[in-house]
Scaffold this motif. Structure first.
Motif, mmCIF file in Angstrom:
data_model
loop_
_atom_site.group_PDB
_atom_site.id
_atom_site.type_symbol
_atom_site.label_atom_id
_atom_site.label_comp_id
_atom_site.label_asym_id
_atom_site.label_seq_id
_atom_site.Cartn_x
_atom_site.Cartn_y
_atom_site.Cartn_z
ATOM 1 N N LEU A 212 16.405 7.807 9.640
ATOM 2 C CA LEU A 212 15.128 7.485 9.009
ATOM 3 C C LEU A 212 14.054 7.385 10.091
ATOM 4 O O LEU A 212 14.089 6.478 10.934
ATOM 5 N N ARG A 213 13.122 8.335 10.060
ATOM 6 C CA ARG A 213 12.019 8.335 11.018
ATOM 7 C C ARG A 213 10.839 7.578 10.422
ATOM 8 O O ARG A 213 10.081 8.114 9.613
ATOM 9 N N PHE A 214 10.681 6.346 10.834
ATOM 10 C CA PHE A 214 9.629 5.496 10.287
ATOM 11 C C PHE A 214 8.304 5.729 11.006
ATOM 12 O O PHE A 214 8.265 5.839 12.236
ATOM 13 N N ALA A 215 7.228 5.790 10.215
ATOM 14 C CA ALA A 215 5.889 5.721 10.793
ATOM 15 C C ALA A 215 5.693 4.307 11.343
ATOM 16 O O ALA A 215 6.596 3.471 11.292
ATOM 17 N N ASN A 216 4.526 4.013 11.873
ATOM 18 C CA ASN A 216 4.278 2.694 12.450
ATOM 19 C C ASN A 216 4.487 1.613 11.397
ATOM 20 O O ASN A 216 3.838 1.623 10.347
ATOM 21 N N ILE A 217 5.405 0.690 11.683
ATOM 22 C CA ILE A 217 5.762 -0.369 10.730
ATOM 23 C C ILE A 217 4.790 -1.532 10.891
ATOM 24 O O ILE A 217 4.615 -2.071 11.989
ATOM 25 N N LEU A 218 4.149 -1.912 9.781
ATOM 26 C CA LEU A 218 3.233 -3.049 9.785
ATOM 27 C C LEU A 218 3.557 -3.979 8.616
ATOM 28 O O LEU A 218 4.223 -3.600 7.665
ATOM 29 N N GLY A 219 3.037 -5.182 8.708
ATOM 30 C CA GLY A 219 3.239 -6.191 7.683
ATOM 31 C C GLY A 219 2.963 -7.552 8.287
ATOM 32 O O GLY A 219 2.672 -7.668 9.490
ATOM 33 N N PRO A 220 3.063 -8.621 7.504
ATOM 34 C CA PRO A 220 2.750 -9.958 8.024
ATOM 35 C C PRO A 220 3.589 -10.367 9.232
ATOM 36 O O PRO A 220 3.113 -11.096 10.099
ATOM 37 N N SER A 221 4.836 -9.923 9.305
ATOM 38 C CA SER A 221 5.696 -10.325 10.423
ATOM 39 C C SER A 221 5.965 -9.186 11.389
ATOM 40 O O SER A 221 6.936 -9.214 12.142
ATOM 41 N N PHE B 17 1.063 4.363 8.205
ATOM 42 C CA PHE B 17 1.826 3.126 8.319
ATOM 43 C C PHE B 17 2.854 3.048 7.193
ATOM 44 O O PHE B 17 2.701 3.671 6.137
ATOM 45 N N VAL B 18 3.887 2.251 7.433
ATOM 46 C CA VAL B 18 4.869 1.951 6.401
ATOM 47 C C VAL B 18 5.059 0.440 6.386
ATOM 48 O O VAL B 18 5.133 -0.202 7.439
ATOM 49 N N HIS B 19 5.107 -0.139 5.194
ATOM 50 C CA HIS B 19 5.212 -1.592 5.063
ATOM 51 C C HIS B 19 6.643 -2.051 5.332
ATOM 52 O O HIS B 19 7.606 -1.375 4.980
ATOM 53 N N GLU B 20 6.766 -3.220 5.950
ATOM 54 C CA GLU B 20 8.102 -3.728 6.275
ATOM 55 C C GLU B 20 8.958 -3.943 5.026
ATOM 56 O O GLU B 20 10.196 -3.810 5.097
ATOM 57 N N ASP B 21 8.349 -4.246 3.881
ATOM 58 C CA ASP B 21 9.131 -4.362 2.648
ATOM 59 C C ASP B 21 9.736 -3.023 2.252
ATOM 60 O O ASP B 21 10.889 -2.948 1.798
ATOM 61 N N ILE C 50 9.556 8.654 6.898
ATOM 62 C CA ILE C 50 9.268 7.542 5.993
ATOM 63 C C ILE C 50 7.877 7.002 6.315
ATOM 64 O O ILE C 50 7.632 6.479 7.412
ATOM 65 N N ALA C 51 6.939 7.134 5.356
ATOM 66 C CA ALA C 51 5.564 6.661 5.564
ATOM 67 C C ALA C 51 4.915 6.433 4.219
ATOM 68 O O ALA C 51 5.299 7.033 3.206
ATOM 69 N N GLY C 52 3.931 5.552 4.183
ATOM 70 C CA GLY C 52 3.170 5.328 2.973
ATOM 71 C C GLY C 52 2.193 6.459 2.725
ATOM 72 O O GLY C 52 1.824 7.202 3.641
ATOM 73 N N ASP C 53 1.762 6.596 1.478
ATOM 74 C CA ASP C 53 0.808 7.649 1.127
ATOM 75 C C ASP C 53 -0.504 7.465 1.882
ATOM 76 O O ASP C 53 -0.952 6.344 2.131
ATOM 77 N N PRO D 225 7.595 4.707 -1.714
ATOM 78 C CA PRO D 225 7.135 3.422 -1.186
ATOM 79 C C PRO D 225 6.249 2.681 -2.176
ATOM 80 O O PRO D 225 5.486 3.285 -2.928
ATOM 81 N N LYS D 226 6.367 1.366 -2.154
ATOM 82 C CA LYS D 226 5.512 0.533 -3.012
ATOM 83 C C LYS D 226 4.097 0.428 -2.443
ATOM 84 O O LYS D 226 3.140 0.199 -3.180
ATOM 85 N N TYR D 227 3.979 0.577 -1.138
ATOM 86 C CA TYR D 227 2.690 0.395 -0.468
ATOM 87 C C TYR D 227 2.202 1.726 0.093
ATOM 88 O O TYR D 227 2.971 2.478 0.697
ATOM 89 N N THR D 228 0.919 2.005 -0.095
ATOM 90 C CA THR D 228 0.298 3.131 0.595
ATOM 91 C C THR D 228 -0.013 2.723 2.033
ATOM 92 O O THR D 228 0.132 1.547 2.410
ATOM 93 N N THR D 229 -0.467 3.673 2.827
ATOM 94 C CA THR D 229 -0.881 3.356 4.194
ATOM 95 C C THR D 229 -2.011 2.328 4.188
ATOM 96 O O THR D 229 -1.994 1.357 4.962
ATOM 97 N N ALA D 230 -2.988 2.521 3.311
ATOM 98 C CA ALA D 230 -4.126 1.595 3.243
ATOM 99 C C ALA D 230 -3.686 0.207 2.784
ATOM 100 O O ALA D 230 -4.148 -0.811 3.318
ATOM 101 N N GLU D 231 -2.787 0.140 1.794
ATOM 102 C CA GLU D 231 -2.312 -1.158 1.300
ATOM 103 C C GLU D 231 -1.470 -1.868 2.353
ATOM 104 O O GLU D 231 -1.525 -3.098 2.481
ATOM 105 N N THR D 232 -0.693 -1.101 3.083
ATOM 106 C CA THR D 232 0.095 -1.687 4.175
ATOM 107 C C THR D 232 -0.816 -2.317 5.213
ATOM 108 O O THR D 232 -0.592 -3.456 5.659
ATOM 109 N N PHE D 233 -1.862 -1.589 5.585
ATOM 110 C CA PHE D 233 -2.764 -2.110 6.610
ATOM 111 C C PHE D 233 -3.537 -3.317 6.080
ATOM 112 O O PHE D 233 -3.800 -4.260 6.831
ATOM 113 N N ALA D 234 -3.889 -3.299 4.802
ATOM 114 C CA ALA D 234 -4.610 -4.441 4.222
ATOM 115 C C ALA D 234 -3.759 -5.700 4.272
ATOM 116 O O ALA D 234 -4.252 -6.790 4.584
#
Length: 353
Positions: free
Chosen positions: A171-180, A206-210, A235-238, A304-313
């Motif tokens: 699984l090639r993840f884009a930059n992982i972001l989220g609260p933690s 970005f891809v959300h940690e969830d 693996i990345a958000g829209d 993914p449940k989160y888009t790139t923009a939602e992940t960053f938000a």
């Protein structure tokens, strides 16, 4: 007996979250959590074993617990605790070699999941607009975490050839972001002022940690009907965000610098320990990187449940307001536009927010 899952890298928040989540799956009988450092977070009912995957003892663990599924999450770009870049590289590369050697000798292992990164594509001025899983990089990463991931994937491909009976999922993840989130890019976005490269505004994903936890679960089990979870997947958000958009949404001012000056600032920031402003991250913040996720959706069956923009938000909310909160900045621009209108100018067509 249900599945016995061994997870590496559990001392990190993401590894700990995955261990706690997969225990709730009805077909999982036991989870063996492995790391060289005892985690500060709880691991639920998992069996924690303090072991360094760089050592041959990992083979004994696979045999002792009759492990049939291995989830390798100990491929990271940041040291844990008082670790150094050298120890991180050794864990990424030598640790992966030892783990794959142990898996090769274990007849019980039937599935291997490896957490990789889109860093394998590098970042170069002549890159394609969008990378697919089969697109070769224009310039192979020359160092740092990006080079580690290239080497790790090479060893995994060799293992897959030697053990064709094992289902291997990378699984090639884009930059992982989220609260933690704990990554060099998260540390960069936490700086009060963001140094940028003059004349460049890279596209980022970005891809959300969830979502990371959810897709790891999908890869760890037998594929659902109509899907296939063996192979390599981006693996990345829209969507994408420009670096300038990220800065505005964080409320953090940017300081555009010429490339040599950014390199100097990066060295100074790295020396102070504020963030790992490595050459590979500098290239990302210059040229950006976007990957295609068609295979993720159509073959792996993951959305993914989160888009790139939602992940960053979500990440931005966890970091608090910056020096230039977007709402205050938008209000100031609207007031300036209003003064311009009073002076006989044209009315504004859209708020700066």
């Amino acid at each position: 007996m249900g599945k016995v899952v061994l997870v590496t890298g559990v001392a990190r928040q993401l590894g700990g979250r995955f261990v706690r989540r997969i225990q709730r799956d009805p077909d999982v009988d036991r989870v063996v959590a492995v790391d060289a450092i005892p985690p500060e977070h709880h691991l639920g009912g998992a069996d924690f074993v303090r072991a360094d995957i760089r050592q041959p003892t990992i083979a004994r663990l696979l045999a002792e617990y009759s492990v049939d599924t291995v989830v390798h999450m100990d491929v990271t770009g940041t040291p844990l605790g008082s670790g150094s870049r050298t120890s991180v590289k050794e864990t990424n590369v030598i640790g992966t070699m030892q783990l794959l050697g142990a898996c090769q000798k274990s007849p019980a292992v039937k599935r291997l999941v490896v957490k990789s990164s889109t860093n394998v594509y590098g970042s170069a001025p002549r890159d394609p607009a969008v990378f697919t899983e089969t697109t070769p990089p224009k310039s192979l990463p020359s160092g740092g975490f990006a080079k580690d991931t290239v080497e790790v994937e090479g060893y995994v491909r060799g293992f897959a050839r030697r053990r064709p009976d094992v289902a291997v999922c990378v699984l090639r993840f884009a930059n992982i972001l989220g609260p933690s989130a704990d990554s060099p890019l998260a540390a960069y976005f936490s700086l009060p002022v963001l140094p940028t490269v003059f004349g460049y505004d890279p596209r980022l994903q970005f891809v959300h940690e969830d979502d990371v936890i959810d897709v790891l679960r999908i890869a760890s089990h037998e594929p659902e009907r109509g899907t296939l979870n063996s192979g390599t997947f981006n693996i990345a958000g829209d969507g994408v965000l420009l670096l300038s958009q990220c800065a505005r949404r964080l409320g953090r001012p940017t300081v555009p610098l010429l490339l040599p000056a950014v390199s100097w600032v990066g060295t100074a920031v790295r020396t102070l320990g504020m963030t790992d402003f490595s050459p590979e991250q500098l290239r990302l913040l210059t040229h950006g990187r976007v990957v295609a996720t068609k295979q993720m959706r159509e073959t792996l069956g993951f959305r993914p449940k989160y888009t790139t923009a939602e992940t960053f938000a979500d990440f931005a909310r966890s970091r608090g307001p910056g020096l230039l909160p977007p709402e205050a900045l938008a209000g100031a621009v609207d007031r300036i536009a209003g003064l311009s209108l009073l002076g006989g100018g044209h009315p504004p067509t859209q708020s700066a927010n």
